[in-house]
Design a protein around this motif. Structure first.
Motif, mmCIF file in Angstrom:
data_model
loop_
_atom_site.group_PDB
_atom_site.id
_atom_site.type_symbol
_atom_site.label_atom_id
_atom_site.label_comp_id
_atom_site.label_asym_id
_atom_site.label_seq_id
_atom_site.Cartn_x
_atom_site.Cartn_y
_atom_site.Cartn_z
ATOM 1 N N PRO A 1 0.809 -1.232 0.000
ATOM 2 C CA PRO A 1 0.000 0.000 0.000
ATOM 3 C C PRO A 1 0.833 1.269 0.000
ATOM 4 O O PRO A 1 0.497 2.230 -0.698
ATOM 5 C CB PRO A 1 -0.828 -0.128 1.290
ATOM 6 N N GLN B 1 2.482 1.680 -3.436
ATOM 7 C CA GLN B 1 1.429 2.006 -4.414
ATOM 8 C C GLN B 1 1.061 3.480 -4.344
ATOM 9 O O GLN B 1 0.890 4.138 -5.383
ATOM 10 C CB GLN B 1 0.193 1.138 -4.144
ATOM 11 N N THR C 1 -1.092 -3.832 -8.739
ATOM 12 C CA THR C 1 -2.547 -3.708 -8.872
ATOM 13 C C THR C 1 -3.327 -4.418 -7.777
ATOM 14 O O THR C 1 -4.562 -4.419 -7.828
ATOM 15 C CB THR C 1 -2.978 -4.265 -10.235
ATOM 16 N N LYS C 2 -2.657 -4.995 -6.797
ATOM 17 C CA LYS C 2 -3.378 -5.706 -5.743
ATOM 18 C C LYS C 2 -4.145 -4.725 -4.859
ATOM 19 O O LYS C 2 -3.562 -3.809 -4.279
ATOM 20 C CB LYS C 2 -2.400 -6.517 -4.877
ATOM 21 N N SER C 3 -5.457 -4.929 -4.785
ATOM 22 C CA SER C 3 -6.318 -4.197 -3.836
ATOM 23 C C SER C 3 -6.195 -2.688 -3.963
ATOM 24 O O SER C 3 -6.291 -1.960 -2.972
ATOM 25 C CB SER C 3 -5.984 -4.617 -2.395
ATOM 26 N N ASN C 4 -6.028 -2.180 -5.171
ATOM 27 C CA ASN C 4 -5.963 -0.735 -5.383
ATOM 28 C C ASN C 4 -6.757 -0.413 -6.650
ATOM 29 O O ASN C 4 -6.261 -0.565 -7.769
ATOM 30 C CB ASN C 4 -4.521 -0.259 -5.517
ATOM 31 N N ALA C 5 -8.012 0.001 -6.457
ATOM 32 C CA ALA C 5 -8.903 0.232 -7.598
ATOM 33 C C ALA C 5 -8.422 1.375 -8.474
ATOM 34 O O ALA C 5 -8.573 1.332 -9.704
ATOM 35 C CB ALA C 5 -10.318 0.516 -7.096
ATOM 36 N N GLN D 1 -5.677 0.120 -10.646
ATOM 37 C CA GLN D 1 -6.268 -0.826 -11.593
ATOM 38 C C GLN D 1 -6.915 -0.095 -12.768
ATOM 39 O O GLN D 1 -6.773 -0.511 -13.926
ATOM 40 C CB GLN D 1 -7.305 -1.696 -10.870
ATOM 41 N N ASN E 1 -6.609 -9.527 -11.318
ATOM 42 C CA ASN E 1 -6.442 -8.366 -10.439
ATOM 43 C C ASN E 1 -7.150 -7.133 -10.993
ATOM 44 O O ASN E 1 -7.745 -6.353 -10.251
ATOM 45 C CB ASN E 1 -4.960 -8.048 -10.254
ATOM 46 N N LYS F 1 -11.418 -8.154 -11.048
ATOM 47 C CA LYS F 1 -12.181 -8.627 -9.899
ATOM 48 C C LYS F 1 -12.621 -7.452 -9.027
ATOM 49 O O LYS F 1 -11.817 -6.615 -8.627
ATOM 50 C CB LYS F 1 -11.336 -9.599 -9.077
ATOM 51 N N ASN F 2 -13.945 -7.400 -8.780
ATOM 52 C CA ASN F 2 -14.556 -6.357 -7.930
ATOM 53 C C ASN F 2 -14.272 -4.951 -8.442
ATOM 54 O O ASN F 2 -14.256 -3.997 -7.656
ATOM 55 C CB ASN F 2 -14.062 -6.488 -6.486
ATOM 56 N N ASN F 3 -14.077 -4.795 -9.743
ATOM 57 C CA ASN F 3 -13.840 -3.478 -10.337
ATOM 58 C C ASN F 3 -14.831 -3.305 -11.487
ATOM 59 O O ASN F 3 -14.584 -3.734 -12.621
ATOM 60 C CB ASN F 3 -12.394 -3.357 -10.839
#
Length: 992
Positions: A181, A184, A220-224, A227, A264, A267-269
């Motif tokens: 994080p 990023q 790109t992990k867990s960062n919309a 992404q 990545n 998903k969820n984007n």
């Protein structure tokens, strides 16, 4: 399958050797450590300290480079010492020696060894993994404490030199693994930070490109936000190109990395999913799932790749996505043939079991809630002889206890998704259970037979799966719940058949396994909910209520508490949906029974056992049934929704008194009547709104047409005025020419013009006749429109329509007044046309007098030709008189027709005034006015053409006379010639 984040050291190629002889570094290291003859060997920390001093104090670049190279060689074994002592010096090298790519490469490699937790196997044995992770995280925090260090590292990634770019990629990837994080956020605020990293995918060197993919995975992990930026930097296009170039599912580890990165990004984007769909990238996924006839011998990498590809499809159609986005992707997958390709894998032979299971789950979510996909799936047949439906083949696997547990769960999920919001599919499944559709020959197995077989088999898992599948066939469908009551089962030879409902209660009372009883109770609760007829059938069996109360009242073990809670739920459904048709099982009596034998508080407590159960909470999380073992397979996702809905309702119903029940029944009846009335009025209002909208559209159309007609009339009036002026000018010129022409030219002119004028008049007569026929046709159309408006006026009786029609009539009266004004203008134009025709007739008569009058100058000059001219003039006069007679007769007939037409017009006007001139009639009147104006314009044009032709013919005749040698005199010559003739006559009289 290789999990994301697993060790990937085996993927990296062997690091290329640096420039320079390898022996020089060893000699330098020996010199720093004192050499073999220096006595005792110094410790690693002392050596590292000396190397750090060399890096910091040496003025020669070669010395600093050799020192950094030595630190790199020590950084793996003495990671802690190098990290704490050399970190600051290495960062200074990055800042000061940027021009030398070799020392920058050694520095980046050294920092990577310090930060990275990818240790050798022997080192992993000596150090615990937790200590290693903490060490890498601490060094990463030191490095990123100054954000300029990360920004500086991003600038090195722009270098094309392999010695700089590749170590920079590895170092940044390791930083993201340790402190994702924070790194990023630094990259996100750095100018063009993400764009610089995207350039790695375009590198021609596969090593850098592949490690660039790994870097973007961590980024790109867990960062919309990142992404979205990566997606809009054309990442989808580049990644799909790499997958295609590598051979799709037959590719290597690079394909796996690209698929993980795509997951990545998607998903969820929702934004990236929509961009992926609109970019037509779903169509490019179809070649991934092309399989051949021989599917044996798949490599482990191919299985992993195909598994990730199926997961990527599921990401796009996941039930957790917004319904609109999921539905759009589902339809796209059908139209591009992706669903058909998945069904091919589903029915293929030799496919590995885990791929087959994941394919079933993928097909399930592609068809879930999408009618067109569900219809296609119902039409898929397995390649067997005889062909069998894919649904039947899957159900055979579900009720077969020898099949793997995960495969049976996947088949159940597929069947549930096929029936989700699919009343057509539900009806087809239930119809296979009804007596009229069962195959008496027994040649084919239906879905209903498989469900009944699984429902009553000895395998408890088959009982549970069949009960849940049958419950989904009845979900939110009261009609099918009633039809399922007709199903009769033959239990044994010689015994009468029993209903399916009765057989379920019989098995329930026999004390089978807990899983079987839970499945049957869920089926009965779903069946009886919101279906009073089914409740009546259930209560008709006198043994059912005592069984339920007995189960609830007993104090059983923890395993039986779940069954007690479901029995309480079923009894509560029997109370709430009871229509009191059975005297012995009315609502009040059942509540009294509960209060006497169980107790209301105890009943509510047992009912609450369901929602408090751990397995209930797991099943409520997502639609897909996912259980660690068959023993945990107790609850269905849709059933948890039903429990949540009914638990509060049943609790209120238990505590209500009989008077409150009666009041509630009355309120229900009143609400039903009110709903019926509201529905009726909504329908009426909807119809009136539709009619009102149509009338508004008609009025607007007529207004626009009226404006257009007024504009056209104004233009035509100006054109008619111009034509009048031109006509008057031509008439004056023609009169002068007729007065001063010679007798010979007049004779030739009349001989040439007269037949053409007669044909013109005949054409005018024919046009007037055609106009009369057109007006009669319009009259008939107006009569039919008037009748239609009368019928429409009689049908529409509401106040709103009457007000609208009144407004339309007032507007129609206004338009009618405008029509009368326009008609007066047309009549005035008709009078002008009649005046012009009379003037034309006078001109014709004058021309006839010219033909019958003897010419004196002709006798004086050529007496020999007088008899011949006289005879011809007599013949011509006779013919002209005959033609004039015919013309007068035709004109008289034409006047009669015009008079009759005028009378018909008057009648039509009276008829229109009596009806008050509706909107449709106004439109026809405007069409008539437009036609009349066009005809008047045509008549004026014809007159102008006639006069122009006469003028041209006069000029042509003059030219012909000149060519023949005949004298042609102007107006002044003719006047002087007439005066000379008079003087000669006077002199002759004096001589006599």
């Amino acid at each position: 399958m290789v999990e994301p984040g697993a060790a990937r050291t085996c993927r990296r190629p062997r690091e290329p050797e640096r420039a320079g002889p390898p022996r020089a570094a060893m000699n330098f290291l020996r010199g720093v450590m004192g050499g073999p003859s220096a006595g005792a060997q110094p410790s690693g920390a002392e050596t590292i300290q000396k190397l750090c001093d060399r890096v910091a104090s040496s003025t020669l670049l070669d010395d600093r480079r050799d020192a950094v190279r030595a630190l790199k060689s020590l950084s793996k074994k003495y990671r802690l010492e190098v990290g704490f002592q050399a970190m600051e010096h290495l960062i200074n090298v990055l800042q000061t020696d940027r021009s030398d790519s070799e020392i920058i490469g050694y520095t980046l490699d050294t920092l990577f060894n310090i930060v990275s937790n990818d240790l050798e196997e022997e080192e992993q044995e000596e150090n615990s993994q937790k200590q290693v992770d903490d060490l890498g995280r601490q060094f990463t925090e030191i490095f990123i404490k100054q954000q300029e260090n990360v920004t500086l590292l991003l600038t090195f990634l722009e270098e094309f030199d392999f010695q700089v770019r590749w170590p920079g990629v590895k170092l940044l990837t390791s930083l993201l693994k340790q402190q994702g994080p924070q790194v990023q956020q630094i990259i996100l605020v750095s100018p063009m930070g993400v764009s610089r990293l995207m350039d790695l995918l375009a590198d021609s060197r596969e090593v850098i490109r592949n490690d660039g993919v790994l870097l973007l995975q961590q980024l790109t992990k867990s960062n919309a936000a990142i992404q979205k930026i990566v997606a809009f930097e054309n990442a989808f296009e580049r990644l799909l190109d790499i997958v295609t170039d590598e051979g799709n599912s037959d590719g290597g580890i690079v394909v796996e990395d690209c698929l993980l990165l795509l997951q990545n990004l998607l998903k969820n984007n929702n934004s990236n999913q929509n961009f992926f769909k609109e970019g037509s990238y779903i169509q490019r996924m179809k070649p991934w799932f092309e399989v051949g006839d021989d599917n044996s011998g798949w490599s482990a990498q191919k299985v992993t790749n195909l598994h990730l590809m199926l997961q990527l499809v599921r990401v796009l159609v996941s039930p957790t996505n917004p319904p609109g986005a999921t539905s759009s992707c589902q339809k796209t997958m059908f139209h591009c043939g992706l669903l058909q390709q998945l069904c091919t894998i589903l029915m293929a032979t030799g496919v590995p079991a885990d791929i087959l299971t994941e394919t079933i789950n993928t097909v399930s979510e592609v068809i879930r809630g999408c009618q067109i996909n569900q219809d296609y799936f119902a039409s898929v047949n397995a390649p067997s002889n005889p062909p069998r439906s894919a649904i039947v083949v899957l159900l055979m696997s579900m009720v077969n206890e020898r099949q793997p547990f995960v495969l049976r769960c996947a088949v159940l999920y597929c069947f549930q998704c096929f029936l989700y919001k699919n009343q057509k599919g539900q009806g087809e499944i239930v119809s296979t259970l009804l007596p009229s559709t069962i195959d008496a020959t027994g040649n084919s197995v239906s879905a209903g037979q498989l469900l009944c077989g699984g429902l009553f088999s000895t395998d408890s898992l088959s009982n549970w799966c069949a009960a849940v599948a049958l419950a989904h066939a009845l979900q939110d469908n009261a009609t099918l719940k009633e039809q399922l009551l007709r199903v009769q089962l033959a239990t044994s030879i010689g015994n009468p058949p029993v209903s399916l409902l009765q057989q379920c209660t019989n098995i329930l009372s026999q004390g089978s396994k807990v899983q079987t009883r839970v499945g049957l109770l869920m089926l009965l609760c779903t069946w009886l909910s919101d279906c009073p007829i089914a409740v009546t059938h259930f209560l008709h069996n006198s043994a059912n209520i005592p069984f339920l109360t007995g189960q609830i009242a007993e104090n059983l073990g923890e395993e039986e508490q779940l069954v007690q809670g479901l029995c309480a739920l079923l009894l509560g459904i029997c109370i709430y949906y009871n229509d009191n048709s059975l005297e012995n099982c009315r609502k009040e009596k059942l509540k009294q029974l509960i209060e006497k034998r169980i107790g209301k508080e105890n009943f509510i407590e047992k009912l609450g056992f369901i929602s408090k159960h751990e397995l209930y909470s797991r099943a409520a999380q997502k639609p897909q049934p996912s259980f660690s073992s068959p023993d945990h397979m107790m609850f269905d996702h849709e059933f948890t929704k039903l429990v949540k809905e009914l638990e509060g309702i049943i609790t209120k119903a238990i505590y209500k008194s009989s008077e409150e029940d009666k009041q509630e029944e009355e309120v229900k009846k009143t609400l039903e009547q009110h709903d019926n009335i509201v529905t009726h009025y909504k329908k009426v209002i909807r119809e009136q709104d539709q009619q009102l909208e149509e009338l508004k559209q008609k009025v607007n159309t007529l207004k626009s047409q009226n404006e257009q007609l007024q504009t056209a009339v104004t233009q035509q009036m100006s054109q008619i005025q111009q034509h009048k002026d031109q006509y008057n000018l031509l008439k004056v010129q023609l009169g002068k020419d007729n007065q001063h022409h010679t007798s010979h030219s007049n004779t030739l002119q009349m001989n040439g013009i007269q037949p053409e004028e007669i044909s013109k008049l005949r054409q005018e007569i024919e046009e007037l006749k055609n106009k009369h026929e057109v007006l009669q046709g319009q009259l008939r159309e107006k009569d039919s429109v008037i009748e239609n408006m009368k019928s429409l006026q009689s049908e529409t009786g509401t106040n709103e329509q009457s007000s609208q029609i009144t407004a339309g009539l007032e507007h129609g009266n206004e338009l009618h007044r405008e029509l009368e004004a326009l008609r007066i203008q047309i009549q005035s134009q008709s009078l002008d046309i009649s005046k012009l025709q009379s003037e034309k007739q006078e001109l014709l008569q004058q021309m006839g007098l010219f033909r019958t009058t003897p010419y004196c100058w002709g006798k004086a000059k050529n007496t020999a030709s007088v008899p011949a001219l006289g005879d011809s003039s007599a013949v011509i006069a006779a013919k002209n008189s005959e033609l004039e007679g015919r013309l007068l007769q035709e004109i008289k007939e034409l006047k009669n027709d015009v008079k009759a037409l005028s009378e018909e017009k008057a009648l039509l006007k009276q008829h229109l005034d009596s009806v008050n001139s509706t909107v449709a009639v106004l439109q026809n009147e405007k069409s008539k006015l437009q036609q009349e104006v066009a005809e008047s314009k045509k008549e004026q044009d014809d007159l102008l053409v006639l006069l122009a032709d006469q003028d041209q013919k006069i000029l042509a005749l003059k030219n012909k006379l000149k060519e023949l040698g005949e004298p042609v005199e102007d107006e002044d010559d003719i006047e002087s010639g007439d005066q000379g003739d008079e003087d000669e006559e006077e002199e002759g009289e004096e001589e006599d």
